[in-house]
Design a protein around this motif. Sequence first.
Motif, short mmCIF file in Angstrom:
data_model
loop_
_atom_site.label_atom_id
_atom_site.label_comp_id
_atom_site.label_asym_id
_atom_site.label_seq_id
_atom_site.Cartn_x
_atom_site.Cartn_y
_atom_site.Cartn_z
N SER A 129 1.29 7.58 -6.39
CA SER A 129 0.46 8.78 -6.42
C SER A 129 1.33 10.04 -6.50
O SER A 129 1.06 10.95 -7.30
N ASP A 130 2.39 10.09 -5.70
CA ASP A 130 3.32 11.22 -5.76
C ASP A 130 4.07 11.24 -7.09
O ASP A 130 4.35 12.31 -7.64
N GLU B 106 0.84 -1.21 0.00
CA GLU B 106 0.00 0.00 0.00
C GLU B 106 0.87 1.26 0.00
O GLU B 106 0.54 2.26 -0.64
N SER C 262 1.78 2.09 -3.42
CA SER C 262 0.73 2.80 -4.17
C SER C 262 0.75 4.29 -3.86
O SER C 262 0.49 5.13 -4.73
N SER C 263 1.06 4.65 -2.61
CA SER C 263 1.16 6.07 -2.27
C SER C 263 2.35 6.73 -2.96
O SER C 263 2.29 7.90 -3.33
N LYS D 109 9.58 9.66 1.10
CA LYS D 109 9.11 8.27 1.07
C LYS D 109 10.25 7.29 0.83
O LYS D 109 10.30 6.22 1.44
#
Length: 227
Positions: free
Chosen positions: A109-110, A102, A105-106, A133
């Motif tokens: 997004s970035d 998960e 997936s973030s 990240k």
Amino acid sequence: MRKLTLISHHLCPYVQRAAIALHEKGVSFERINIDLADKPDWFLKISPLGKVPLLRIQEDDGREEALFESSVICEYLEETQPGAGLHPADPLTRARHRGWMEFGSSVLSDLWGYETASDKEQLDAKREALVAKFATLERALADGPYFSGKNFSLVDAVFAPVFRYFDVFDRLGNSGIFDGLERVTRWRKALSERGSVQDAVGEDYPQRLMQFLEKHNSVLLKQSVAA
């Protein structure tokens, strides 16, 4: 016997996750790329969200099912297909891996905001988000070569498409996103050398990604010209 068909798009990182899992399991499958700007009617009839990836499962007796969402497809393959396990056996470690999927997936997004940024301010904001990240990942990584050590897992399948973007972006200039991140850098290299990762896209992937940047008037291309 089942016939598996992966409904795909040339660039989609979520499709790549499923393709990598299929290759790792040694499963025979057909791959069909569709135009997401002009989705065929047959696809819309079987895809509740109208998104790829979609895995069509056709049985010998004529029955057919369609799975959507990359995480669901990967979990299905892990549970039904032979070959090396792509999830840890320990329940707690397996749950932890799902959490990092998960997290991947973030990151995507970035990354979307980074590659489609049309001005430097937006680009810099997304760059800093990515730096943070990847720094978090640096602290979470084992000694490698993969996410949790010697065994390739679904977490690796999630992040391999992320790093593939930067194989192209690096041609436009050094973003500095991976500076000082030795474990992440080693992990990225190990993933790029794995056969399942290489086979998850076509040879024209770099050209298609460049065309995508041009279509979205990405500031990444402008910085490359300025440099």
